[in-house]
Design a protein around this motif. Sequence first.
Motif, PDB file in Angstrom:
ATOM      1  N   ARG A  93       5.901  -2.171 -13.523  1.00 22.35           N
ATOM      2  CA  ARG A  93       6.648  -1.580 -12.412  1.00 22.35           C
ATOM      3  C   ARG A  93       6.687  -2.553 -11.233  1.00 22.35           C
ATOM      4  NH1 ARG A  93       4.567   3.199  -9.287  1.00 22.35           N
ATOM      5  NH2 ARG A  93       2.788   3.070 -10.714  1.00 22.35           N
ATOM      6  N   THR A  94       7.767  -2.535 -10.458  1.00 22.17           N
ATOM      7  CA  THR A  94       7.910  -3.425  -9.303  1.00 22.17           C
ATOM      8  C   THR A  94       6.714  -3.272  -8.366  1.00 22.17           C
ATOM      9  OG1 THR A  94      10.314  -3.212  -9.429  1.00 22.17           O
ATOM     10  CG2 THR A  94       9.382  -4.054  -7.363  1.00 22.17           C
ATOM     11  N   PHE A  95       5.998  -4.381  -8.140  1.00 16.02           N
ATOM     12  CA  PHE A  95       4.711  -4.340  -7.439  1.00 16.02           C
ATOM     13  C   PHE A  95       4.833  -3.761  -6.036  1.00 16.02           C
ATOM     14  CE2 PHE A  95       0.372  -5.221  -6.985  1.00 16.02           C
ATOM     15  CZ  PHE A  95       0.132  -5.906  -5.798  1.00 16.02           C
ATOM     16  N   SER A  96       5.914  -4.060  -5.358  1.00 14.97           N
ATOM     17  CA  SER A  96       6.062  -3.619  -3.968  1.00 14.97           C
ATOM     18  C   SER A  96       6.486  -2.156  -3.857  1.00 14.97           C
ATOM     19  CB  SER A  96       7.077  -4.498  -3.235  1.00 14.97           C
ATOM     20  OG  SER A  96       8.317  -4.462  -3.894  1.00 14.97           O
ATOM     21  N   SER A  97       6.531  -1.437  -4.967  1.00 13.95           N
ATOM     22  CA  SER A  97       6.962  -0.045  -4.926  1.00 13.95           C
ATOM     23  C   SER A  97       5.799   0.941  -4.962  1.00 13.95           C
ATOM     24  CB  SER A  97       7.910   0.258  -6.094  1.00 13.95           C
ATOM     25  OG  SER A  97       7.239   0.189  -7.351  1.00 13.95           O
TER      26      SER A  97
ATOM     27  N   ILE B 130      -4.558   0.072   0.016  1.00 12.42           N
ATOM     28  CA  ILE B 130      -3.564  -0.621   0.828  1.00 12.42           C
ATOM     29  C   ILE B 130      -2.187  -0.070   0.463  1.00 12.42           C
ATOM     30  CG2 ILE B 130      -3.371  -2.538  -0.839  1.00 12.42           C
ATOM     31  CD1 ILE B 130      -3.059  -4.398   1.646  1.00 12.42           C
ATOM     32  N   SER B 131      -1.360   0.149   1.472  1.00 16.82           N
ATOM     33  CA  SER B 131      -0.024   0.696   1.242  1.00 16.82           C
ATOM     34  C   SER B 131       0.887  -0.355   0.635  1.00 16.82           C
ATOM     35  CB  SER B 131       0.547   1.230   2.552  1.00 16.82           C
ATOM     36  OG  SER B 131       0.627   0.195   3.512  1.00 16.82           O
ATOM     37  N   TRP B 132       2.104   0.060   0.293  1.00 15.45           N
ATOM     38  CA  TRP B 132       3.007  -0.782  -0.496  1.00 15.45           C
ATOM     39  C   TRP B 132       3.333  -2.111   0.140  1.00 15.45           C
ATOM     40  CZ3 TRP B 132       8.757  -0.674   0.330  1.00 15.45           C
ATOM     41  CH2 TRP B 132       9.092  -0.107   1.563  1.00 15.45           C
ATOM     42  N   ARG B 133       3.463  -2.165   1.450  1.00 19.76           N
ATOM     43  CA  ARG B 133       3.765  -3.424   2.119  1.00 19.76           C
ATOM     44  C   ARG B 133       2.525  -4.058   2.749  1.00 19.76           C
ATOM     45  NH1 ARG B 133       9.377  -2.958   5.626  1.00 19.76           N
ATOM     46  NH2 ARG B 133      10.830  -3.194   3.880  1.00 19.76           N
TER      47      ARG B 133
END
Length: 124
Positions: free
Chosen positions: A27-31, A51-54
């Motif tokens: 899955r897209t890591f930044s999601s 830690i949150s997505w960004r």
Amino acid sequence: QVQLVESGGGLVQAGGSLRLSCVASGRTFSSYAMGWFRQAPGKEREFVAGISWRGGRTYYADSVKGRFTISRDNAKNTVFLQMNSLKPEDTAVYYCAADRGIELHTTISAYDSWGQGTQVTVSS
């Protein structure tokens, strides 16, 4: 699903440092948010840091606050856990985990993918 591979564990003396890494694929890591958990022998798995997505939000267990730092590099699909001033009670298998969504959580049920774990042993 997300595949996670941790590295960086080992044996260190009390007061020392280790840096754990976790590389993700799928899955897209930044999601999604990411977390680190640990499990000591005879104990339940517990939340260490998230830690949150960004990377804009982080959260730590009281037991590691001020000593551990979680960070992520979305370009490299990697999350890190810098552990300083290690104590014997930090000895455990450390797992990285992928959250179901973008915001971080502290509960195990919020995470749907887990790495195989890496052993951290702190000698006194």
